[in-house]
Design a protein around this motif. Sequence first.
Motif, short mmCIF file in Angstrom:
data_model
loop_
_atom_site.label_atom_id
_atom_site.label_comp_id
_atom_site.label_asym_id
_atom_site.label_seq_id
_atom_site.Cartn_x
_atom_site.Cartn_y
_atom_site.Cartn_z
N GLN A 3 -2.25 -42.87 -26.91
CA GLN A 3 -1.62 -43.91 -27.71
C GLN A 3 -2.63 -44.47 -28.69
OE1 GLN A 3 -0.11 -46.77 -24.91
NE2 GLN A 3 1.80 -45.66 -24.69
N THR A 4 -2.16 -44.80 -29.90
CA THR A 4 -3.02 -45.41 -30.91
C THR A 4 -2.26 -46.57 -31.56
OG1 THR A 4 -2.21 -43.85 -32.57
CG2 THR A 4 -4.27 -43.29 -31.48
N TRP A 5 -3.03 -47.45 -32.20
CA TRP A 5 -2.44 -48.61 -32.86
C TRP A 5 -1.92 -48.22 -34.23
CZ3 TRP A 5 -1.32 -53.11 -30.66
CH2 TRP A 5 -1.95 -53.42 -29.46
N THR A 7 -0.41 -50.01 -37.65
CA THR A 7 -0.34 -51.30 -38.32
C THR A 7 0.61 -51.20 -39.51
OG1 THR A 7 -2.60 -51.78 -37.65
CG2 THR A 7 -1.67 -53.14 -39.39
N TYR A 23 10.20 -54.23 -31.06
CA TYR A 23 9.22 -53.58 -30.19
C TYR A 23 9.30 -54.11 -28.77
CZ TYR A 23 6.82 -51.14 -34.02
OH TYR A 23 6.50 -50.30 -35.05
N GLN A 29 3.69 -52.64 -26.54
CA GLN A 29 2.68 -53.67 -26.73
C GLN A 29 2.45 -53.90 -28.22
OE1 GLN A 29 -1.02 -52.76 -24.86
NE2 GLN A 29 -2.03 -54.58 -25.63
N THR A 30 2.52 -55.17 -28.66
CA THR A 30 2.35 -55.51 -30.07
C THR A 30 1.41 -56.69 -30.22
OG1 THR A 30 4.27 -56.97 -30.01
CG2 THR A 30 4.65 -54.72 -30.74
N GLN A 31 0.95 -56.87 -31.45
CA GLN A 31 0.17 -58.07 -31.79
C GLN A 31 0.44 -58.43 -33.24
OE1 GLN A 31 -3.81 -56.93 -30.86
NE2 GLN A 31 -4.23 -56.17 -32.89
N SER A 44 0.94 -55.03 -35.51
CA SER A 44 0.40 -53.78 -34.96
C SER A 44 1.12 -53.46 -33.66
CB SER A 44 -1.10 -53.93 -34.69
OG SER A 44 -1.78 -54.21 -35.88
N ALA A 45 1.37 -52.17 -33.44
CA ALA A 45 2.05 -51.71 -32.23
C ALA A 45 1.29 -50.53 -31.64
CB ALA A 45 3.48 -51.32 -32.55
N LEU A 46 1.19 -50.52 -30.33
CA LEU A 46 0.52 -49.42 -29.62
C LEU A 46 1.57 -48.35 -29.34
CD1 LEU A 46 -2.19 -48.58 -28.41
CD2 LEU A 46 -1.45 -49.58 -26.26
#
Length: 66
Positions: A3-5, A7, A23, A29-31, A44-46
């Motif tokens: 898995q990668t982020w 953006t 999401y 998982q997000t930020q 950003s989402a994983l």
Amino acid sequence: MRQTWFTHDPVDTDTANELLSRYAARNIQTQKTLATDPRLWLVSALLPEGNREPRRDTTYEHKCWV
């Protein structure tokens, strides 16, 4: 699976909240962080990576041109 982020481009507050809720519905998982422009957000989402390279789009290719 690796898995990668990912953006997104800077978006406004309403769009950022909509992305976060979509999401969250998929348990991803997000930020959300503030962009350099204080009116915009970076979301950003994983996300999982695929095992293979994406296929080349051949929609507009004809056999006689290749």
